[in-house]
Structure formats: structure tokens, C-alpha cells
Design a protein around this motif. Structure first.
Motif, PDB file in Angstrom:
ATOM      1  N   GLU A   6       0.792  -1.144   0.000  1.00  0.00           N
ATOM      2  CA  GLU A   6       0.133   0.097   0.061  1.00  0.00           C
ATOM      3  C   GLU A   6       0.870   1.307   0.044  1.00  0.00           C
ATOM      4  OE1 GLU A   6      -3.404   1.527   2.737  1.00  0.00           O
ATOM      5  OE2 GLU A   6      -3.735  -0.370   2.174  1.00  0.00           O
TER       6      GLU A   6
ATOM      7  N   ASN B 166       0.622   5.305  -0.800  1.00  0.00           N
ATOM      8  CA  ASN B 166      -0.329   6.482  -0.732  1.00  0.00           C
ATOM      9  C   ASN B 166      -1.691   6.010  -0.749  1.00  0.00           C
ATOM     10  OD1 ASN B 166       1.936   8.424  -0.871  1.00  0.00           O
ATOM     11  ND2 ASN B 166       1.763   8.193  -3.047  1.00  0.00           N
ATOM     12  N   SER B 167      -1.895   4.717   0.212  1.00  0.00           N
ATOM     13  CA  SER B 167      -3.282   4.366   0.434  1.00  0.00           C
ATOM     14  C   SER B 167      -3.796   3.823  -0.784  1.00  0.00           C
ATOM     15  CB  SER B 167      -4.354   5.440   0.852  1.00  0.00           C
ATOM     16  OG  SER B 167      -3.748   6.079   2.201  1.00  0.00           O
TER      17      SER B 167
ATOM     18  N   LYS C 178      -3.318   0.029  -3.116  1.00  0.00           N
ATOM     19  CA  LYS C 178      -2.527  -1.271  -3.328  1.00  0.00           C
ATOM     20  C   LYS C 178      -1.981  -1.207  -4.605  1.00  0.00           C
ATOM     21  CE  LYS C 178      -2.484  -5.376  -1.354  1.00  0.00           C
ATOM     22  NZ  LYS C 178      -2.097  -5.710   0.151  1.00  0.00           N
TER      23      LYS C 178
ATOM     24  N   ASP D  32       5.706   4.356   3.999  1.00  0.00           N
ATOM     25  CA  ASP D  32       5.031   3.570   3.058  1.00  0.00           C
ATOM     26  C   ASP D  32       6.268   2.560   2.844  1.00  0.00           C
ATOM     27  OD1 ASP D  32       2.655   4.459   2.760  1.00  0.00           O
ATOM     28  OD2 ASP D  32       2.823   5.653   1.137  1.00  0.00           O
TER      29      ASP D  32
END
Length: 102
Positions: free
Chosen positions: A29, A31-32, A34, A77
Motif C-alpha cells: 500500500e 499512498n493508500s 494497493k 510506506d
């Protein structure tokens, strides 16, 4: 007898003049979202200087800051990547900034 000393580009790496795209073995994931790929743009001198300034003398932190900036993701991230995938990102970066012919 001729020997092939050229470095082959791994199948999980795409190198262009603008940057490098690394296919991740384990989707992550970023930057939010997948994804199974991460792209790093080619670094500028400013990118390297900024990473150096924000990390002090910590080489590991400098690398993380630089890669996060080039990929336009957060350091958190990158920290969530599996080690194998982070090593792919490292190799992609070093191929990107290496002057030698492949």
C-alpha cells in the motif's frame, strides 16, 4: 573465447531516461493504494541535498528520505515494504544513477 560482462536488467525492473519502475513481489500500500509497482524518477542534485539536510549523518535515513521523495510516497510506506522489495528499489535506484553501460 568471449565473456559477457554486461549486467542484465532483471525482469522486474524497467529503466528509462526519466526513471525506474520496480515490480514488487509482494503488493504494498503506497499512498493508500494497493499496488505491485513503484516508480522512482531520476534524482536531481536538490533531491540529494535535501535528503542529506533532513537526515543529519544517518545514511539509512538519508536513503529512505531520498527514495520516498523520488517515489512520491511517505517514508512509512517504504518501511512497510517487504525486505526483498526494498532491495529491488535499492537496486533500481543504483541502476538509475550508474553511469556505466548496462
Amino acid at each position: 573465447m568471449t565473456t559477457n560482462t554486461e549486467k542484465k536488467i532483471p525482469t522486474w525492473l524497467t529503466l528509462t531516461d526519466e526513471g525506474v519502475t520496480v515490480s514488487l513481489r509482494y503488493p504494498a500500500e503506497l499512498n493508500s493504494i494497493k499496488t505491485d509497482k513503484i516508480t522512482l524518477r531520476a534524482p536531481t542534485v536538490r533531491d540529494v541535498r535535501t535528503a542529506q539536510a533532513t537526515s543529519g549523518n544517518d545514511a539509512e535515513q538519508r536513503e529512505m528520505q531520498l527514495f520516498a521523495s523520488l517515489a512520491e510516497v511517505s517514508v512509512k510506506d517504504l518501511e512497510c515494504l517487504k525486505l526483498l522489495d526494498y532491495q529491488r528499489v535499492q537496486e533500481g535506484y543504483f541502476r538509475l544513477v550508474n553511469e556505466d553501460e548496462l
